[in-house]
Write an enzyme that holds these catalytic residues in place. Structure first.
Site, short mmCIF file in Angstrom:
data_model
loop_
_atom_site.label_atom_id
_atom_site.label_comp_id
_atom_site.label_asym_id
_atom_site.label_seq_id
_atom_site.Cartn_x
_atom_site.Cartn_y
_atom_site.Cartn_z
CG ASN A 198 50.05 39.59 41.45
OD1 ASN A 198 49.62 39.00 40.37
ND2 ASN A 198 49.45 40.74 40.97
CD GLU A 199 48.39 40.90 36.75
OE1 GLU A 199 47.57 41.72 37.14
OE2 GLU A 199 47.20 39.66 36.25
CD GLU A 213 46.16 36.59 38.78
OE1 GLU A 213 45.15 37.58 38.55
OE2 GLU A 213 46.86 37.35 39.47
CE1 TYR A 263 41.92 36.10 35.12
CE2 TYR A 263 43.82 37.87 35.23
CZ TYR A 263 43.22 37.08 35.89
OH TYR A 263 43.27 36.76 37.16
CD GLN A 287 40.71 35.60 42.09
OE1 GLN A 287 40.19 35.81 43.67
NE2 GLN A 287 41.47 36.91 41.76
O1 AHR Z 1 42.20 38.53 39.62
C1 AHR Z 1 41.93 39.56 38.92
C2 AHR Z 1 43.19 39.95 39.32
O2 AHR Z 1 43.26 39.67 37.49
C3 AHR Z 1 44.47 39.87 39.45
O3 AHR Z 1 44.23 40.52 41.52
C4 AHR Z 1 45.60 41.19 39.31
O4 AHR Z 1 46.70 39.75 39.19
C5 AHR Z 1 44.65 40.72 37.95
O5 AHR Z 1 45.05 42.03 37.48
#
Ligand code: AHR
Length: 516
Positions: free
Chosen positions: A178-179, A301, A250, A350
């Site tokens: 992840n990331e 995400e 995001y 989430q």
């Molecule tokens: O969703 C919160 C965080 O945001 C996650 O853990 C990460 O992958 C992202 O930076």
């Protein structure tokens, strides 16, 4: 009143909408897992095998087809063997990313997969590349999926049986980190690609076709995508054990979760709509290396990210959720539908109590957020045929020079790329058998829009019904008023090949149209 014209031709379908576009993400972060979905079997809160009954029932209505777990950043510090065997003997670890709280490991692989099955979702397990090993990931797949757990079976499958599941857990979706450009190890695209090739070489199906997902770009970073794929495809041998490539986006905030001006309302909606640019540019970058489009684009995400609710831990990312978040969610899901030929999965961040959550809890109480209701309203798109949708609508121009010219707003730097204009009405449509399904939003803070829907191709409209989610721009559900913002029945005026409706300000609507 503003007017909008939408033109649909039921013959003009272009792809099947992958239900996984409506996926969720549940991380060991704040109160998402513990005190969110999991309260334990001994809790006074009604539960099924430790999982809250009210949440299971609510999620069944929201229909998440897939849930990503255990992170997030948490995934690259998670060692799955900590989460198996008798719960009281599982090690207690520090959650280094989220508040350094003690992780009891009471929700591990068995529990998570059981939860998914209870709500009707497929598990999507994210492996640990940052601090784990290829062997750990390989063994995790074997634990979950190797069929023979009997006396002649494998040790990991026998362990699974001892932990309560003689039958395979049947996990199809596997993420390789992840990331990894950030919290997942701070790799360069080339170094991550080398690790991806190594880890994914050992992710085997044991007779089952798996879906293997690589870590994609931070936001809309074409450089990560180009350098990753150049290495993947041009470095000695082409590597093919990859089915998905997962970006994150995001859109952040403007104001706070519940306190914002009208201009901030529009600013956040504009930032949310930038998802379309990401999808367009990332898919174009991928097409250059994968012209037959074998690899799906995933956004595993995404969502709004507001300052945390006052009085809560900054590490727990707990935020309220208003009709503004609902419109961001609806616009984003409509973007994915409009790109259903490339986007194969998306996971909003989430599920519960963290970021743009579907559900919030407080002790015994729980509520479905406006965003959660969007998922319920939009579920008819899942598995339907995506339809090209023409929307003629005015723009809302909200740019005010005094806001855009400031350079002191470091937290809102992304606003410097703002155009200060968004479409009044946006949406998408799909077809399932003889039912046309249209979802639309009205982003105007105060004005309704008249909407005319033209049905082309000689199809006759037999009837229609709608639902609308609307409210004053700050409207949200609280534990005192948990149903202030809920979908309401909505009038649609039908003629043989035309429908008319008045879309309230600040709203999301779903319209089911029966064709003859
Ligand atoms: O969703 C919160 C965080 O945001 C996650 O853990 C990460 O992958 C992202 O930076």
């Amino acid at each position: 009143m503003n007017t909008t014209r939408i033109t649909l031709n039921p013959a003009d379908t272009f792809a099947t909408i992958n239900p996984n576009i409506y996926g969720h993400f549940a991380e060991h972060l704040g109160r998402c897992i513990y005190d969110g979905i999991w309260v334990g079997e001994d809790s006074s809160i009604p539960n099924i095998d430790g999982f809250r009954t009210d949440i299971i029932e609510a999620l069944r209505r929201l229909k998440p087809p897939v849930i990503r777990w255990p992170g997030g950043c948490f995934a690259d510090d998670y060692h799955w063997q900590d989460g198996i065997g008798p719960r009281d003997r599982r090690p207690r670890r520090i959650n280094i990313h989220w508040g350094e709280v003690v992780e009891t490991n009471h929700v591990g692989t068995q529990e998570f997969v059981h939860f998914c099955r209870l709500v009707g979702a497929e598990p999507y397990v994210c492996g640990n590349v940052g601090s784990g090993t290829a062997r750990e990931l390989r063994d995790w797949v074997e634990y979950c999926n190797f069929p023979d757990s009997g006396p002649h079976g494998s040790t990991w499958a026998q362990q699974r049986a001892a932990d309560g599941s003689p039958e395979p857990l049947d996990v199809t979706y596997w993420g390789v980190g992840n990331e990894n450009w950030g919290c997942g190890g701070n790799f360069s695209p080339e170094d991550y690609c080398t690790e991806f090739r190594r880890y994914a070489s050992f992710v085997r199906g044991f007779g089952k076709k798996l879906f293997v997902i690589a870590c994609g770009s931070p936001d809309n970073d074409a450089e990560w995508t180009n350098r990753f794929f150049r290495k993947l495809y041009k470095d000695y041998w082409v590597f093919n054990n990859i089915d998905g490539f997962a970006s994150h986006y995001y859109c952040g905030t403007a104001g706070t979760a519940t306190n914002y001006s009208e201009e901030e309302w529009y600013r956040l909606l504009e930032k949310g709509l930038k998802m379309e640019k990401l999808v367009l540019q990332q898919r174009a970058a991928m097409d250059a290396f994968d012209p037959v489009r074998k690899i799906g684009l995933i956004i595993d995400e995404w969502g709004t990210w507001h300052p945390v609710e006052e009085g809560t831990s900054p590490a727990f990312l707990y935020q309220q959720n208003t009709i503004r978040d609902a419109i961001v969610a609806a616009n984003t899901l409509d973007i994915f539908t409009r790109h259903a030929d490339k986007v194969v999965m998306a996971n909003i961040a989430q599920t519960i109590n963290v970021l743009q959550a579907m559900i919030l809890t407080e002790g015994e109480q729980m509520l479905v957020t406006p965003t959660g209701y969007v998922y319920e309203m939009y579920a008819s798109h899942q598995g339907a045929a995506a339809l090209r949708t023409r929307i003629e609508t005015p723009d809302i121009n909200f740019k005010k020079s005094n806001i855009l010219q400031t350079s002191w707003q470091s937290a809102l730097q992304k606003d410097e790329t703002m155009e200060g204009s968004i479409p009044l009405v946006a949406g998408s449509a799909s077809l399932k058998s003889k039912e046309l399904f249209l979802t639309i939003t009205n982003s105007h803070a105060r004005e309704a829009s008249g909407v005319t829907i033209d049905i082309l191709g000689g199809a006759k409209v037999n009837g229609a019904h709608g639902q609308v989610l609307a409210g004053e721009i700050h409207a949200h559900n609280t534990f005192n008023s948990p149903t202030l913002v809920t979908p309401q029945a909505f009038d649609v005026n039908c003629e043989p090949s035309e429908l008319n409706l008045a879309l309230p300000p600040a709203s999301v609507a779903a319209i089911w149209i029966q064709l003859g």
